[in-house]
Every structure is written in C-alpha cells, then in structure tokens.
Design a protein around this motif. Structure first.
Motif, PDB file in Angstrom:
ATOM      1  N   ARG A 429      -2.353   1.766  12.974  1.00  0.00           N
ATOM      2  CA  ARG A 429      -2.876   3.117  12.752  1.00  0.00           C
ATOM      3  C   ARG A 429      -3.150   3.411  11.274  1.00  0.00           C
ATOM      4  O   ARG A 429      -3.636   4.497  10.945  1.00  0.00           O
ATOM      5  N   HIS A 430      -2.853   2.472  10.396  1.00  0.00           N
ATOM      6  CA  HIS A 430      -3.063   2.713   8.970  1.00  0.00           C
ATOM      7  C   HIS A 430      -4.568   2.835   8.682  1.00  0.00           C
ATOM      8  O   HIS A 430      -5.375   2.018   9.158  1.00  0.00           O
ATOM      9  N   PRO A 431      -4.978   3.838   7.883  1.00  0.00           N
ATOM     10  CA  PRO A 431      -6.411   4.046   7.628  1.00  0.00           C
ATOM     11  C   PRO A 431      -7.124   2.829   7.047  1.00  0.00           C
ATOM     12  O   PRO A 431      -8.278   2.559   7.391  1.00  0.00           O
ATOM     13  N   ARG A 432      -6.434   2.093   6.180  1.00  0.00           N
ATOM     14  CA  ARG A 432      -7.086   0.938   5.557  1.00  0.00           C
ATOM     15  C   ARG A 432      -7.328  -0.171   6.575  1.00  0.00           C
ATOM     16  O   ARG A 432      -8.384  -0.812   6.563  1.00  0.00           O
ATOM     17  N   PHE A 433      -6.374  -0.389   7.475  1.00  0.00           N
ATOM     18  CA  PHE A 433      -6.604  -1.385   8.520  1.00  0.00           C
ATOM     19  C   PHE A 433      -7.661  -0.887   9.496  1.00  0.00           C
ATOM     20  O   PHE A 433      -8.537  -1.649   9.931  1.00  0.00           O
ATOM     21  N   ALA A 434      -7.584   0.387   9.848  1.00  0.00           N
ATOM     22  CA  ALA A 434      -8.564   0.950  10.782  1.00  0.00           C
ATOM     23  C   ALA A 434      -9.987   0.798  10.248  1.00  0.00           C
ATOM     24  O   ALA A 434     -10.936   0.609  11.019  1.00  0.00           O
ATOM     25  N   ALA A 435     -10.136   0.856   8.931  1.00  0.00           N
ATOM     26  CA  ALA A 435     -11.457   0.710   8.311  1.00  0.00           C
ATOM     27  C   ALA A 435     -11.892  -0.741   8.186  1.00  0.00           C
ATOM     28  O   ALA A 435     -13.001  -1.022   7.713  1.00  0.00           O
TER      29      ALA A 435
END
Length: 660
Positions: A429-435
């Motif tokens: 759920r981390h934004p950097r991984f999601a991106a």
C-alpha cells in the motif's frame, strides 16, 4: 532418458505440494520424502507414498543424496523433481540420479555446475558477450588477494557466495575497514548454507531494479523466454515482492533482455526451467547477475500472466517432448504479484519464529492463488527456511493485482506463530510502490520507519474482545458457548481482568449494560470505553459488535491462553487475573537468552571475562541464517551455559552478564 510414471519430489513445504499438484493432475504417481521433524507435514499427506529419509537436520535428510536415491529405488520412482533450494542446484545429485537410471527433472549436471557457480558463470558470460558487472571472479580466495581486488574494483562493493543465493553469504561493503569482518561472515554463511566458502566480488550497482528473465529449453535445442519478473523489493538481498511484468519494461528492452537470457542459456546447452537475473539501472543498461538452474520461488507470477504451467513444462521436457510453444506464441496478459509469508517478527528485526501452527486459514478470493505447505497443529521448527506460504494475485492491471494482494495478505489467518502480514500489506500500500517506482533500495530508503517494523501496542478494541472471550471461558468452563451464558445482570459491579501480552499486563474492566442472550457489555481499557456485544463464538471465529459495527474475529483458545488475529497479526494473550504476584519474575538485564530454537555455532566469551555493551557473545544459527547475540550491558561474564554445537530452545538462558 528413461520413461517414468512415478515422480519423487526431493523437497518439502509449499514447493513439494505445488509440484505434486501438477504431477498428479498429469496422471503421475508421487512420492514424498520427509525428515523426522516433517512426519505430519502437508506434503507427506498429499503424496501417494512417502519415505522418511533421516533426522531433522538438513545434512542428514533433505541434503542426503544417498537417502533420496535409496527412497526412489525403494518406491520405484523413475524420476526426481528437486523443487528449489536443497539439492536443486547440486550437480552431484543430478549425476547420481543419472547413474541410478533416474530422470532428473532439471538441466544437465554440466549446466548446473557451471551456472551454479557465480564465479564460473560470470567468466562464461563475459566470454559469450553477455553484459556483466565489473568485479573479481578469480580462484585465489585468500584475504590478501580479495583485499587487493577490492581496492581495484572500488567501494562500495558486494561480496557474494559463489555457490548460492537468497542473500546468504552476501554482504554490502562500504569501505576497506569493513572488508575483513564481512568476508568472515560471508564465508561462514556460504559454507553453512551451500557447502562452499568460495566468494566473488562485484562493484555495487546502487538503486537498480532486479529484473529476471524466465527461460526454458528442451532436449531438441529449442530455447524461449517467457517474459520477465521484477524482484526489486528486497530486504537483506532476499526478495519480498515479485511481479510480472516489470513496471518500467518496454517491448524493446524486454526483447533485448530476453535475447541476452537465451544467449546465456544457449551457451551451456540449457534444458528445462531456468532464470537469468539482471540488474537494470536507471539509464536502461542491464548487467548479468546470475543464472538459477531450477524453478524459482516466484514462478507463479509468470504462470498467471502467460497461462502456462511451468512444472508441467518441466515434466514434459524431462520426458523428451519439445517445448509446447515457440517464442512467437508466448503472450503476456494482465499483471501478477507475489509475496512470501514468513514465520518472522518484523517488529523484532525480522526474527524467525518457531512454534505450533494453531490456526491457518488462507484467503479465498477470485484472482488469488496461495501455494502453501501448512496444516494446523504442525510445528514450525528451526531446521528449515521460515517461509510458510506464497500469496499471489492476478489482475487486469497492476493496481488491481496490487489491491487484491494487499487484501488477501491481510485476510490470511495465521495463529500460534507470528507472521509478516502487516509488513507485506504496508509495503503493497506504500505510495512509492503503488506508483511502480521501487528499486532495490526502496525498503531501506522509504520504509525504514514503517509502523510494522516496531512493536505496536495492542488496540483497546482488541483487548475488549480478548477480555470478553477469556471471561466467557472462565465463567462457563468452555472456550466457546453457543448460548453465551454466564453474564450477571446489569447493575452488578464490573469484572476486572488482567490480560498479559508478552511482558506487558493490561487491566480491562467489563460491565453489563444490557443482560440477555447476547448481552451488551462496556469494556474500559485505560481511558478508552468500548461497547461490545458477543454475538457468537465457535472456537474459531467470534462474531462481535464493537461500538455498533459488526465484524468477525479469528481466535484460538486453550485454557487461560488466547490467540487473537488482530490488526498486526498473531496476538498471544493470557488471562493472569488470578496469578500470584511476582509469578513472572524475569532474569536480570544482563541475561542473554535464545530468541528462537536453534544451534550454537560460536561462543566468543568465557566466564570471568569483562565485556562491553554491544559486544558479540554468541552466534546462533536458525533457519539457515546466523543471528549474533550481544551484551546489553557492560559487565563481567558470570555464567556461560552453552557450547558450540548445542541445540537450544527459545528463551533458553545462554549467557549471564553481571552488570558493572
């Protein structure tokens, strides 16, 4: 190659179960091998036949070539599938199978020998023209030579075990002052894990992506690649999240990497499933890392986006059949992600966990696949890798796969041992991984302060549920009652319970607001007040209403002990309301206890010796990794209660330090 209709799986756990599933679906009989510690394991239960091959230590069971060949002969198995790990990349095992007239479902012994050595494989790839990282691959292995070569390469650099992978025997060295100590540790881990202390050195490529290409060859000279997998999210060089396709891949780059991987495989006349691993830098340049001459842990993501069963391909190739598809026929569809569920505590430095699996209930959702080797009641022991299961999701898009996987991880119930579900879900759920921006540096740079990596207090609502279940059991004499009887009428004095979690005790007051078949209670935990109604409890699931919101909670109860599946995974609690004062007195702050079951590989101090806080005292080996145990205070060693080679239990006293 001999024809066969019975396959022995020379492995354990989830991969043994996964291979059996395909083999049996193709009409083959299957044979399991197991150690004494695995007598009741799931892979043993699934097989048509099973043979005990020795005691729990891997050197006496799963790494015993003689015992496995004997089991194949005894059962009439004419083929062996090695899975991954253990003997899967052991050239001598492949030769022993061939000598015994048994088909080895994998590449030739020559290919295993060459590509299984980081040093020899890199020399071969340099000669073939596959792009490689600058480094040292020489046969001279003394410290002086390695120090001289390290200066030539330049820091930072990587030390790697030539014979293995999975992060064992691998160390990042920032400067010359670290080299000697890191060489010692890398050699020790490499020798213990792979039977070889040979090392290579490589220039550290910082913040790359780790991208690997799945290749497959047959006995007729055909070799194809089945897309790529991005394995960049890693902790201590061990893969945490794997996905396919790679988020930054272009068709041109995929073709270039795929053709380089096929060239690497063709160099050694490769047969069967293999993976060529590359580092991909920000500029789009890629470098050969290693080749794994076996099925990878993360092969399911490739299966989900290609629609192919790679184990079925392995078996058919071993039977002498040509590859079922040509390169032009291989197409990628959608996106897949995989995480590895480990018995470990991320909040305690990822300490491996041992104990009994009291509850295991994997998530069942569309688009979710779970490969596991678990049965309730089995013991997680210190003898093997702590991986328990793999959770894999497929989606039409990357974000759909990621969202499904995060939910599936959170929904997998594991009680009795701690798992890493919260760590995995937070990563997903981390934004950097999601991106799609994660590199191999992601966890260290962007995730080091995540809540899953430090101890979290139990929530008041979780304590309210626990106290209600514990009181209900004490009042009725049963861990589950359909009638939920035993509550006094409203207006009575509240009950005060003491619930212990680890070394912490929590007071909970329960009072009846509304008596009846399903009484409404008020729980007070410190300043928090929670209104709770216990609607049902059957020993596995409790249906509760908390402040007007109904939910189901997984639990397991044994006397005054309760395991609750909380927000952060497994919660182990105990009702100590009636415990005598001082009943849990612990040892002084200078004691060093075993954090888990394991074996003592080194004792570095003796009685009467002065030590400083942070000084290394004992090295414990468990689950294929070394764990340094250090002094927590300055003082004098008063007692050393273990010797090298001793097997110890979790919480066993090892060394006692009298504080200065």
């Amino acid at each position: 190659m001999p024809a066969f209709n019975k396959i022995l799986i020379a492995n354990r756990g989830e991969i043994a179960c996964r291979v059996m599933h395909t083999a049996q679906s193709l009409g083959y009989r299957t044979v399991a091998v197991y150690s004494e510690a695995d007598a009741d394991a799931r892979h043993v239960q699934l097989a048509d036949e099973a043979v005990c091959i020795g005691p729990a230590p891997v050197g006496q069971s799963y790494l015993s070539v003689e015992a496995i060949i004997a089991a194949a002969r005894k059962t009439g198995a004419k083929a062996v599938h090695p899975g991954y790990g253990f003997l899967s990349e052991n050239a001598e095992f492949a030769r022993a199978c061939e000598a015994a007239g048994i088909a080895f479902i994998g590449p030739t012994a020559q290919a295993i020998h060459l590509m299984g050595s980081k040093r020899l494989s890199k020399l071969a790839m340099l000669e073939a023209g596959v792009p490689c990282i600058p480094g040292y691959e020489g046969a001279e292995q003394d410290d002086a030579t390695l120090a001289r070569e390290a200066e030539r390469i330049g820091y930072p650099l990587m030390i790697k075990a030539s014979a293995g992978g999975g992060g064992r025997g691998m160390r990042l060295v920032q400067g010359a002052e670290e080299l000697a100590a890191q060489l010692r540790t890398a050699r020790s881990e490499a020798l213990n894990a792979f039977g070889s202390a040979e090392l290579i050195l490589e220039k550290a490529v910082l913040q790359p992506r780790h991208v690997e290409i799945q290749v497959f060859g047959d006995q007729h000279g055909n070799i194809v690649y089945l897309g790529e997998r991005d394995c960049s999210v890693q902790r201590r060089h061990q893969k945490v999240i794997e996905e396919a396709p790679c988020p930054v891949m272009t068709p041109e780059l995929r073709q270039a990497m795929g053709e380089a991987a096929v060239l690497a495989a063709r160099t050694v006349d490769y047969v069967g499933a293999g993976t060529v691993e590359f580092l991909l830098d920000a500029g789009g340049d890629f470098y050969f890392l290693e080749m794994n001459t076996r099925l990878q842990v993360e092969h399911p993501v490739t299966e989900l986006i290609t629609g192919q069963d790679l184990v079925a391909w392995q078996i058919r190739v071993a039977e002498g059949e040509p590859l079922p598809l040509k390169q032009a026929d291989i197409h990628l569809n959608g996106h897949a992600m995989e995480v590895r569920l480990y018995a470990e505590d991320p909040a305690a430095g990822f300490l491996p966990q041992t104990g009994e699996v009291l509850r295991w209930e994997p998530s069942i959702l569309p688009g979710i696949r779970i490969d596991h080797g678990l049965v309730e009641g089995q013991a997680v022991t210190p003898f093997y890798d702590p991986m328990l299961a793999k959770v894999i999701a497929w989606g039409a898009t990357r974000d759909e796969a990621r969202r499904k996987l995060a939910r599936a991880v959170e929904d997998c119930v594991l009680l009795g041992v701690k798992g890493n579900q919260r760590f995995l879900a937070n990563l997903l759920r981390h934004p950097r991984f999601a991106a799609g921006e994660a590199t191999t540096a992601f966890i260290g740079e962007a995730f080091s302060s995540d809540a899953s990596l430090s101890p979290q207090s139990i929530l008041p609502a979780e304590l309210a549920v626990a106290a209600t279940l514990l009181y209900q059991a004490s009042a009725t004499g049963s861990a589950h009652q359909g009638s939920l009887a035993g509550w006094r009428s409203a207006g009575s004095a509240p009950w005060r319970l003491m619930v212990r979690q680890g070394e912490q005790k929590h007071a909970v007051e329960l009072a009846v607001q509304d008596a009846g078949q399903q009484p409404r209670l008020q729980a007070r935990v410190g300043e928090a007040v929670i209104v709770i109604r216990m609607l049902a409890a059957d020993g596995r699931w409790a249906t509760v209403e908390l402040d007007g919101i109904r939910r189901r909670v997984a639990y397991h109860q044994r006397g005054t002990q309760l395991w609750l599946f909380g927000q952060h995974g497994n919660l182990e609690l105990q009702d100590v309301t009636h415990e005598a004062a001082g009943g849990q007195g612990g040892a002084g702050s200078g004691t060093v206890k075993a954090p888990m079951d394991g074996a003592i590989v080194e004792v570095l101090v003796s009685e009467g010796e002065r030590v400083g806080k942070g000084q290394l005292l004992v090295v414990l080996e468990a689950m294929k990794m070394e764990h340094p145990l250090k002094a927590s205070v300055d003082g004098v060693i008063r007692r050393v209660q273990v010797s090298r080679g001793d097997q110890v239990k979790s919480r066993q006293l090892l060394v006692e330090v009298e504080e200065a």
